[in-house]
Design an enzyme around this catalytic site. Structure first.
Site, PDB file in Angstrom:
ATOM      1  N   GLY A  43       0.782  -1.243   0.000  1.00 33.17           N
ATOM      2  CA  GLY A  43       0.000   0.000   0.000  1.00 33.17           C
ATOM      3  C   GLY A  43       0.806   1.281   0.000  1.00 33.17           C
ATOM      4  O   GLY A  43       0.381   2.288  -0.577  1.00 33.17           O
ATOM      5  N   ASP A 101      -5.114   1.806  10.915  1.00 30.66           N
ATOM      6  CA  ASP A 101      -6.519   1.482  11.150  1.00 30.66           C
ATOM      7  C   ASP A 101      -6.652   1.042  12.613  1.00 30.66           C
ATOM      8  O   ASP A 101      -6.742   1.879  13.512  1.00 30.66           O
ATOM      9  CB  ASP A 101      -6.900   0.383  10.149  1.00 30.66           C
ATOM     10  CG  ASP A 101      -8.374   0.056  10.125  1.00 30.66           C
ATOM     11  OD1 ASP A 101      -9.185   0.947  10.342  1.00 30.66           O
ATOM     12  OD2 ASP A 101      -8.720  -1.118   9.873  1.00 30.66           O
ATOM     13  N   LEU A 106       1.229  -1.861  13.018  1.00 28.32           N
ATOM     14  CA  LEU A 106       2.356  -0.988  13.348  1.00 28.32           C
ATOM     15  C   LEU A 106       2.850  -1.189  14.770  1.00 28.32           C
ATOM     16  O   LEU A 106       4.046  -1.071  15.027  1.00 28.32           O
ATOM     17  CB  LEU A 106       1.986   0.472  13.111  1.00 28.32           C
ATOM     18  CG  LEU A 106       2.021   0.893  11.644  1.00 28.32           C
ATOM     19  CD1 LEU A 106       1.705   2.374  11.517  1.00 28.32           C
ATOM     20  CD2 LEU A 106       3.365   0.591  11.015  1.00 28.32           C
ATOM     21  N   ASP A 157      -5.673  -0.483  -1.931  1.00 34.23           N
ATOM     22  CA  ASP A 157      -6.389  -1.348  -2.870  1.00 34.23           C
ATOM     23  C   ASP A 157      -7.658  -1.951  -2.290  1.00 34.23           C
ATOM     24  O   ASP A 157      -7.897  -1.937  -1.079  1.00 34.23           O
ATOM     25  CB  ASP A 157      -5.483  -2.515  -3.275  1.00 34.23           C
ATOM     26  CG  ASP A 157      -5.338  -3.540  -2.146  1.00 34.23           C
ATOM     27  OD1 ASP A 157      -5.068  -3.137  -1.004  1.00 34.23           O
ATOM     28  OD2 ASP A 157      -5.525  -4.744  -2.413  1.00 34.23           O
TER      29      ASP A 157
END
Ligand code: 5GP
Ligand code: MG
Length: 174
Positions: A43, A101, A106, A157
Site C-alpha cells: 500500500g 486502522d 504498526l 487497494d
C-alpha cells in the site's frame, strides 16, 4: 454486487499539499542526519516514492511486507512476508505506512524493529483512521485523518485494484 468508487474523499491536490507539509516537518526534524525509510508494501509504495523525493537528508530506501492477524490465544501476531535488506542498528528509521486502522500492524512492527536497536524509530502515515483504533498507537507524522470508511487509491487497494488512482475514493458496495 457492484463496486462504486465515484466519491472522492481526498483530491490529488490535497495529497500534494500533504506531501509538502510532511516533508518539511521531516526535513526540519532530521536536518542532515541520514535516514532509513522503510515503506510498508504494498500500500505505501506510491506514498514512499513521493515522500523520499522531497526529503533533503541522505536517505536509504527499504521495504517490508508484513501483516497482522489475531490468533486464538494471542492478542496479535506479525507475519513477515518480506524483511528489510539493511541493518538498522544505530540508525534513524522511519516507517512509512499507507493507513493506520486498528494500529495492530504498526504496534507489532514497532516492537520487532526496536529489538534491532535503531538510534530512533518513528512512524509516518499518509492516512489515519483513529476511530477504528484498538491499540494505543499515535503516528509521529500523520498526513490526513479520514473517517471510518473503506478507502482506495494512492496505493490503497481493494483486492489488488484501484491502487493507481491519483486521489482517494470511498468504496460503496451496491
Ligand atoms: P491495522 O492498523 O488495522 O493493523 O492495519 C492497517 C492496514 O489495513 C493498512 O496497512 C491497510 O493495508 C489496511 N487498511 C485499513 N484500512 C483500510 C482502508 O480503508 N482501505 C484499504 N485499502 N486498506 C485499509
Ligand atoms: Mg498495509
Amino acid at each position: 454486487m457492484a463496486i462504486n468508487t465515484d466519491q472522492v474523499l481526498v483530491s490529488h491536490s490535497e495529497i500534494e499539499q500533504m506531501l509538502e507539509r510532511l516533508s518539511s516537518e521531516l526535513n526540519r526534524d532530521y536536518g542532515d542526519e541520514p535516514l532509513i525509510v522503510v515503506g510498508i508494501l504494498t500500500g505505501a509504495f506510491i506514498f514512499t516514492a513521493d515522500l523520499v523525493r522531497r526529503l533533503e537528508m541522505p536517505v536509504i530506501v527499504d521495504f517490508m511486507q508484513v501483516s497482522s492477524y489475531v490468533g486464538e490465544f494471542s492478542t496479535g501476531e506479525l507475519k513477515i512476508k518480506k524483511d528489510m535488506s539493511y541493518d538498522i542498528k544505530g540508525m534513524n528509521v522511519l516507517i512509512v505506512e499507507d493507513i493506520v486502522d486498528t494500529g495492530r500492524t504498526l504496534a507489532l512492527l514497532k516492537d520487532l524493529l526496536l529489538k534491532r536497536q535503531p538510534k530512533s524509530l518513528k512512524i509516518c502515515t499518509a492516512f489515519d483512521k483513529p476511530s477504528r483504533r484498538v491499540i494505543d498507537l499515535v503516528p509521529d507524522y500523520n498526513g490526513i485523518t479520514v473517517p471510518d470508511e473503506f478507502i482506495v487509491g494512492y496505493g490503497l487497494d481493494l483486492d489488488g485494484k484501484y491502487r493507481d488512482f491519483d486521489d482517494i475514493r470511498i468504496v460503496r458496495k451496491e
